[in-house]
Write an enzyme that holds these catalytic residues in place. Sequence first.
Site, PDB file in Angstrom:
ATOM      1  N   ARG A 163      -7.381  29.866 -19.144  1.00 48.11           N
ATOM      2  CA  ARG A 163      -7.911  29.080 -20.267  1.00 48.11           C
ATOM      3  C   ARG A 163      -7.035  29.273 -21.515  1.00 48.11           C
ATOM      4  NH1 ARG A 163      -9.978  28.156 -16.161  1.00 48.11           N
ATOM      5  NH2 ARG A 163     -12.128  27.544 -15.723  1.00 48.11           N
ATOM      6  N   GLU A 206      -4.041  27.215 -20.952  1.00 48.26           N
ATOM      7  CA  GLU A 206      -4.408  25.806 -21.161  1.00 48.26           C
ATOM      8  C   GLU A 206      -4.424  25.473 -22.643  1.00 48.26           C
ATOM      9  OE1 GLU A 206      -7.516  23.932 -18.524  1.00 48.26           O
ATOM     10  OE2 GLU A 206      -8.536  23.666 -20.429  1.00 48.26           O
ATOM     11  N   SER A 262       5.771  34.962 -35.415  1.00 53.96           N
ATOM     12  CA  SER A 262       6.327  36.053 -34.611  1.00 53.96           C
ATOM     13  C   SER A 262       5.303  36.581 -33.608  1.00 53.96           C
ATOM     14  CB  SER A 262       6.751  37.203 -35.524  1.00 53.96           C
ATOM     15  OG  SER A 262       7.312  38.249 -34.738  1.00 53.96           O
TER      16      SER A 262
END
Lengths: 146, 146, 146, 146, 146, 146, 146, 146, 146, 146
Positions: free
Chosen positions: C87, C90, C113
């Site tokens: 997830r 995603e 960063s």
Amino acid sequence: MDKQAMTDALVSAKAAKGLTWETMASDIGVSPVWLASACLGMNSSPADTAKKITDYLELGEDVAKALEAFPTKIWDQAVPTDPLIYRLYEVVGVYGETLKEVIQEKFGDGIMSAIDFSMEVDKVEDPKGDRVLLTLNGKFLPYKTW
Amino acid sequence: MDKQAMTDALVSAKAAKGLTWETMASDIGVSPVWLASACLGMNSSPADTAKKITDYLELGEDVAKALEAFPTKIWDQAVPTDPLIYRLYEVVGVYGETLKEVIQEKFGDGIMSAIDFSMEVDKVEDPKGDRVLLTLNGKFLPYKTW
Amino acid sequence: MDKQAMTDALVSAKAAKGLTWETMASDIGVSPVWLASACLGMNSSPADTAKKITDYLELGEDVAKALEAFPTKIWDQAVPTDPLIYRLYEVVGVYGETLKEVIQEKFGDGIMSAIDFSMEVDKVEDPKGDRVLLTLNGKFLPYKTW
Amino acid sequence: MDKQAMTDALVSAKAAKGLTWETMASDIGVSPVWLASACLGMNSSPADTAKKITDYLELGEDVAKALEAFPTKIWDQAVPTDPLIYRLYEVVGVYGETLKEVIQEKFGDGIMSAIDFSMEVDKVEDPKGDRVLLTLNGKFLPYKTW
Amino acid sequence: MDKQAMTDALVSAKAAKGLTWETMASDIGVSPVWLASACLGMNSSPADTAKKITDYLELGEDVAKALEAFPTKIWDQAVPTDPLIYRLYEVVGVYGETLKEVIQEKFGDGIMSAIDFSMEVDKVEDPKGDRVLLTLNGKFLPYKTW
Amino acid sequence: MDKQAMTDALVSAKAAKGLTWETMASDIGVSPVWLASACLGMNSSPADTAKKITDYLELGEDVAKALEAFPTKIWDQAVPTDPLIYRLYEVVGVYGETLKEVIQEKFGDGIMSAIDFSMEVDKVEDPKGDRVLLTLNGKFLPYKTW
Amino acid sequence: MDKQAMTDALVSAKAAKGLTWETMASDIGVSPVWLASACLGMNSSPADTAKKITDYLELGEDVAKALEAFPTKIWDQAVPTDPLIYRLYEVVGVYGETLKEVIQEKFGDGIMSAIDFSMEVDKVEDPKGDRVLLTLNGKFLPYKTW
Amino acid sequence: MDKQAMTDALVSAKAAKGLTWETMASDIGVSPVWLASACLGMNSSPADTAKKITDYLELGEDVAKALEAFPTKIWDQAVPTDPLIYRLYEVVGVYGETLKEVIQEKFGDGIMSAIDFSMEVDKVEDPKGDRVLLTLNGKFLPYKTW
Amino acid sequence: MDKQAMTDALVSAKAAKGLTWETMASDIGVSPVWLASACLGMNSSPADTAKKITDYLELGEDVAKALEAFPTKIWDQAVPTDPLIYRLYEVVGVYGETLKEVIQEKFGDGIMSAIDFSMEVDKVEDPKGDRVLLTLNGKFLPYKTW
Amino acid sequence: MDKQAMTDALVSAKAAKGLTWETMASDIGVSPVWLASACLGMNSSPADTAKKITDYLELGEDVAKALEAFPTKIWDQAVPTDPLIYRLYEVVGVYGETLKEVIQEKFGDGIMSAIDFSMEVDKVEDPKGDRVLLTLNGKFLPYKTW
């Protein structure tokens, strides 16, 4: 003795003696980058240098022989994940075509050799944050017409 | 005007005037590597430099605007095929772990930045064959504990 | 002792004592996310913190030394399969370009960063279902012109 | 009108008016991250919000209809190359297992939803360099036994 | 005891007693699909159910603890090769966009959860060849605007 | 007329008439999942059904001919990215071996056909959130000894 | 006993007795191709045939049980490298679409089953070089409308 | 005229005349599989056969010339997705090592040529469902010692 | 004894005796390239040659049997990383289409066999740097019409 | 004029004049392999040779300029599919390690250059079937110690 066992022996002896690549390289008379690459198994060592390295670390002749062996250079990750190594990969991705433009403008059609090649790492102290200076030095090889 | 059209315009104008990245960079006051990377669309240019570049090549404001745009840096080949670029990839594969050893011994745990970064290409003449000298200069970024 | 053996030792001791990352982190004075990442072998620990961790868990100096070692950060799955981790992947896929737009609008051309970086996990109780609050905090690094 | 044409129309109109996602979002009453994701075609918009967006940018009903359409969310690069997006991917790789440990310790076996989900970007000014603050807020979904 | 050792113990005990998932599931009061997935290490079990399973198979508390552990769900083959599993993959490939059309027409923009989810397997006897009936039951999760 | 042009014609006509797959399917006497898959170009239609579909949408014989053509079933993403489709892929990854265990226990060594196959989508209303019910019905094919 | 140990036992016994698949198959009353595939672990054997095979090779009941087990069919190389196997893969690549044309012209929309399937290898002697005759026999499965 | 345009011309003419590969092949005096492969651009045709094919379909000399051209045989999907073609790929995966065993037992160390090769498709009528009979005929090539 | 153990035995014996492939091959009466490929397990040896090799190296009959076994030729890296092997891969990438043009112009439509094939390595001394001469000799196989 | 347009112009002119690479190369005074590689866009041509080629084929200066341009050498298929090219790839896979053994035994640790490199194709007539003779000639580059 294969290269993996050789690396384990060399790295353990180096750690036990509290040495750095820098000190070892300076005492033996080679570059730290080349020394580390030979000890990690990615370059072969001339016989006399192999003897110097193993004498220095008080290791046996089997380690010296393993240092002399011609390695098969294999890396597992086509795209490296370790951030220090990935940043170098990123530089090749972002600046690859740029370097091709600038190098071939200066030298003609050809490449920078990765075999007739050396590399150094330097530290540039800077109050805003120290800087890593990486110098690659490779012979230019022109394409051939036949 | 997108980056591709911008690069076409810049490269055509440069060729028509018979210029090199070296000459252009020297006249404009920037590095040839950076200049080429910006013109190839892999870096954005500050507004005043974009104006200098387009004035120098007698190109319009749309090209300058495109030079200022922040690029999405994409490369198609995870493993590059062009021999000049592949050799650089090979250097990362062969020497990646070695550089990690040597850099982190000198600087502690961290990486060389590829953002706060510059690069130069030099030619070292040599009777046995000229050499390419590639200098990478990146800020060292230490890992943080929190 | 390598990082894998270190993680096994740390995780077993933690389980044997019935501790949570939260409690340990709070007692030792670090963040739970950082503590877990160091114990899982993805970050190195300063020497004094390594000593605190191993004293707390009644483990030996070899574990402390392993905590101090600089890790090579490797993950095997370019696309993770575990649903919790997927997830997050995603989110990067769906919102990656969006974040580029919004961050660069706010900060200029550059990146967040992942090295000068910290992260926290919080729980927001909600009658319709508790919520996970994930906070990423990274230094903005502007691209450089040279 | 497909999503690509819609994005081109929205981004051109936004640029022509010199607007930022921040201003637009604030005037329309939504979050800048959500607004950008809908305009880039990665989320669908409720009808009334679509109307507000297109009225605000003086665009037609076809754009509003395209904003309402349910997108197929596709990304081409399994491993992103743009440095800003790659750093987020790297965070998932380096901290994925750590987050699994810390989240599941706090919530039990389950995941953070990427659907019942929101995200914000903030700027934290800092004399040593400004910081990007990224906040992800997702509903915890426990695994089910049946 | 890790999940692999747990699965070996459970599957051996089941075979030694000549049991089926169907009988075990019915006696323990859970679904055969869920029971098999927990015993194969792809789902965690509530403590009381774990105790029932191990009592039923006359296995020890270490197996019960392993059943309760939260698994990291990993599969090795992005495209499965076993014909039974490949056919399911093929159904996702052939009918994926179709299901998106039909589900989102019925429910709006969103997805079927794979977490708040259950599944059953039934056998439909048929003189022309028995049929497999696979029923997937997942909560609809609408996308959120924020 | 190729399948892509056919799909464009069918989907446009359906939208112009404000129809759903559900209504169309019910009026024509087929299942909505099959109808959508044929109109999206992933199944061929018998000639009489193709005529019914095109008459219903007032489209020409070329569209009917295209519906009758045998499609080459191609999907581009080995691992789908759209969240609705990915969740189905995830179910195959997480439960693939489990389904193999449970189906082959019930039926013997063999597979569920994806050719002699049908599928339905239903909506189960639920105050805690509606549920998607997906039913796959495939002929069991036993392996053959010869 | 798993399939790998079973294959080792069967292949060793076959070699020790100096048998060929051909002779064994003829004596046991099955096809050599099927026999080899079952002994290599890619097909399950009916109980009576498993007993015949193990009696013939003077092996124990554990091998017979392993022959009866339903295998998970896994191959590691998506593109095979062994030249004999690659040539078959090449035939699928070069002639795949051609076979689709010719088979579906003869049978309608559908496929050749790889489950209700058998295969034979014959040798055709020829003065210009003997020829391999490979015969694949699979049930035609028509697509279904629903 | 390239191979793609050639295929479009041939397939259109064939469809317009309501021909099958079978009829065409029989009238021209070649095999339907070879004919289809040449017309789909995966084999070159001798000049006289090319003339026969184009005369038969009333097409011009440019099509004949394109049929004679030596094709570069390229396929895009390393793992094919169309079910008819995938089943053939699956046969190579499941039975590849088996065929190696059986063929090399019969012929010695070597391979079945995919170049000195032919293939036929036959239909075997069967009340339980018609069967596809695929016959591959390739010269055996022994490995050479030197 | 499998091929890996065989290679270990052969390579150790060769090293212990201080032999080169060149000397061994000359004494046994075969080519050094073929000899090395058989000893590395990538080719099978005729029985008499296998006996000569093992007698020469004073190894037993089990090694001879392993040399006679028909190998399954597997390589792990689709794109090799070792620089010596990569350069050969690069030659195939850069000159593949060129070789197709030149070979097929000379021989007609067909291929160079990699089975009815031999290869030699020679050294050409040159004051500017010695040269490697690699000679590949393969039977031309014309495509067949049927 | 880019390399693709250049290749189209050169190949069309060559075909229109009924020339072979062999004849052209002989008349112009270069090797057929090099000539074909330059005309296919995989090598740059010196200015005088480019003029000779374009004069010979009666093409303009723009084609000559394109021949002189330094190409970016890209190939799309990491594993080639065309059988003629695949066989060369197979040779690298099967004999790569063998060549490393034999070349490095003869020359020491290093590689055969693919840049300072030439290649010839010859036809050896043979009553049992003509043979392709491929000769690769590359400078040996020894690894460097520094």
